[in-house]
Enzyme design. Structure first.
Site, PDB file in Angstrom:
ATOM      1  NE  ARG A 204      -4.071  -1.785   2.441  1.00  0.00           N
ATOM      2  CZ  ARG A 204      -3.460  -3.399   2.986  1.00  0.00           C
ATOM      3  NH1 ARG A 204      -2.527  -3.428   4.220  1.00  0.00           N
ATOM      4  NH2 ARG A 204      -4.981  -4.106   3.080  1.00  0.00           N
ATOM      5  CE  LYS A 228      -6.020  -0.423   5.351  1.00  0.00           C
ATOM      6  NZ  LYS A 228      -7.552  -0.627   4.335  1.00  0.00           N
ATOM      7  CG  HIS A 304      -5.718   1.359  -4.805  1.00  0.00           C
ATOM      8  ND1 HIS A 304      -5.046   1.205  -3.045  1.00  0.00           N
ATOM      9  CD2 HIS A 304      -6.723   0.386  -4.344  1.00  0.00           C
ATOM     10  CE1 HIS A 304      -5.485   0.118  -2.822  1.00  0.00           C
ATOM     11  NE2 HIS A 304      -7.176  -0.226  -3.758  1.00  0.00           N
ATOM     12  NE  ARG A 307      -3.245  -2.998  -1.819  1.00  0.00           N
ATOM     13  CZ  ARG A 307      -2.933  -4.350  -0.369  1.00  0.00           C
ATOM     14  NH1 ARG A 307      -1.558  -3.892  -0.532  1.00  0.00           N
ATOM     15  NH2 ARG A 307      -3.963  -4.367   0.091  1.00  0.00           N
ATOM     16  CG  HIS A 330      -6.967  -8.099   1.088  1.00  0.00           C
ATOM     17  ND1 HIS A 330      -6.567  -8.329   0.106  1.00  0.00           N
ATOM     18  CD2 HIS A 330      -6.258  -6.598   0.987  1.00  0.00           C
ATOM     19  CE1 HIS A 330      -6.920  -7.898  -1.131  1.00  0.00           C
ATOM     20  NE2 HIS A 330      -6.361  -6.938  -0.329  1.00  0.00           N
ATOM     21  CE1 TYR A 339      -6.428  -7.171  -7.493  1.00  0.00           C
ATOM     22  CE2 TYR A 339      -6.793  -7.855  -4.946  1.00  0.00           C
ATOM     23  CZ  TYR A 339      -6.777  -7.070  -5.873  1.00  0.00           C
ATOM     24  OH  TYR A 339      -6.285  -5.630  -5.097  1.00  0.00           O
TER      25      TYR A 339
END
Length: 356
Positions: A204, A228, A304, A307, A330, A339
């Site tokens: 990210r 995150k 992004h 990515r 994730h 994906y």
């Protein structure tokens, strides 16, 4: 995340809070322990838009800082709906963006009604109009999301073409403009390393910006990042990214005059005769990707979407969703599943090619 970046964001938040009512400052302070600094800064921007609208529509005081709690308490549903229409039709916000801003307002109003207390233990507001406002209904399947991403990513040979463009061809394209040419010559190893790292790892934006030199393990092809939720993780990057990072590290200290205590990986070009080295900010990284993307002929490319490009290629070549989920950081495997839809056509073609 590096302390200097966090401090930078907190200073920006504090600057924004000087322009907002006291109770917003109190609310933001109450959330600093729970929410990320980027989320808090976005909240501040959202509140500035909301309070400015209140002032412009003459629902409240002459300035946003003077908007009283009473003004919030007597707002009607119709008035709030008018504000949401303003976001959509005047500012051009998407339904997703409006939902995010509405969420920020709902959180603030919930605090004022249910958490904050006066000295005599009464809530700041008794009536919460935001509790009556519904979010926009936005339903997208994973396939729909995949189709939306489809036109904004790099495919197959584009990986190396874009990397080569950043490393070399952008300079050739701008050879007649000496200022742009020299600036590219100065930064091309750094910029190539950034692009190569994202395309070779799927990191990210905030993760790339926050890397320090000691976070790199060049022997194992790993980089330590804060994901995150402040979760530390070691993430693999490609062999090409390793080569480009090593080329950049060779010139990093001398060209950018990196001072010993400053250990951030990606450094901004010094400004002025006595310019000091400083970390390349997330926004600066965004802008350099936008610059190269536009010149490359793919203006929709962003950090992004680079990515996404990595994730699409990884899934096509490895077909291992659990490992891809871990690589991307994730929290839910459902997010990673988009994906599988992005690469359905390539998988079909690959199978059909077996009969040729």
């Amino acid at each position: 995340m590096d302390k200097s970046i966090k401090s930078h964001y907190m200073n920006r938040i504090d600057d924004k809070l000087t322009e907002l009512p006291w109770y917003v400052t109190e609310y933001i302070d109450s959330r600093k322990r729970k929410l990320s600094h980027t989320t808090l800064l976005n909240y501040c921007h959202d509140y500035i838009i909301f309070f400015d609208w209140l002032v412009s529509e003459k629902f409240s005081a002459a300035t946003r800082k003077e908007v009283s709690l009473t003004s919030l308490e007597i707002l009607t549903v119709r008035e709030v709906e008018n504000f949401l229409s303003f976001l959509e039709y005047q500012l051009g916000n998407t339904k997703y963006t409006i939902n995010r801003k509405l969420s920020a307002l709902k959180s603030l109003f919930d605090y004022l009604q249910n958490k904050a207390e006066t000295s005599d233990l009464k809530p700041y507001i008794l009536r919460n109009v935001m509790a009556k406002i519904e979010f926009n209904s936005v339903k997208e399947t994973q396939e729909t999301i995949a189709n939306r991403i489809e036109g904004k990513i790099l495919r197959e040979d584009d990986f190396e073409l874009f990397r080569q463009f950043v490393a070399h061809d952008y300079g050739v394209q701008n050879k007649s403009n000496l200022r742009i040419f020299r600036f590219h010559e100065f930064n091309r190893e750094r910029d190539t390393a950034i692009v190569s790292l994202i395309l070779g790892s799927g990191l990210r934006l905030s993760e790339v910006a926050g890397i320090n030199v000691e976070d790199l393990d060049v022997n194992k092809g790993l980089v330590r990042v804060l994901r995150k939720g402040n979760k530390e993780q070691y993430v693999y990057f490609s062999q090409q990214a390793l080569l480009d990072l090593e080329n950049y590290l060779k010139i990093r200290e001398t060209r950018y005059e990196a001072e010993k205590p400053e250990n951030y990986l990606f450094i901004a070009a010094p400004i002025g005769r006595k310019g000091k080295s400083r970390r390349l900010t997330p926004r600066s990284i965004e802008k350099l990707i936008e610059k190269y993307a536009a010149a490359f002929g793919k203006p929709a490319l962003t950090v992004h979407s680079l990515r996404h490009s990595f994730a699409t290629r990884y899934h096509l070549e490895n077909n291992d969703v659990p490992r891809l989920k871990n690589q991307l950081g994730h929290s839910s495997i459902q997010t990673t599943m988009i994906y599988t839809h992005l690469t359905d056509e390539e998988m079909r073609n690959a199978v059909n090619n077996m009969d040729r």
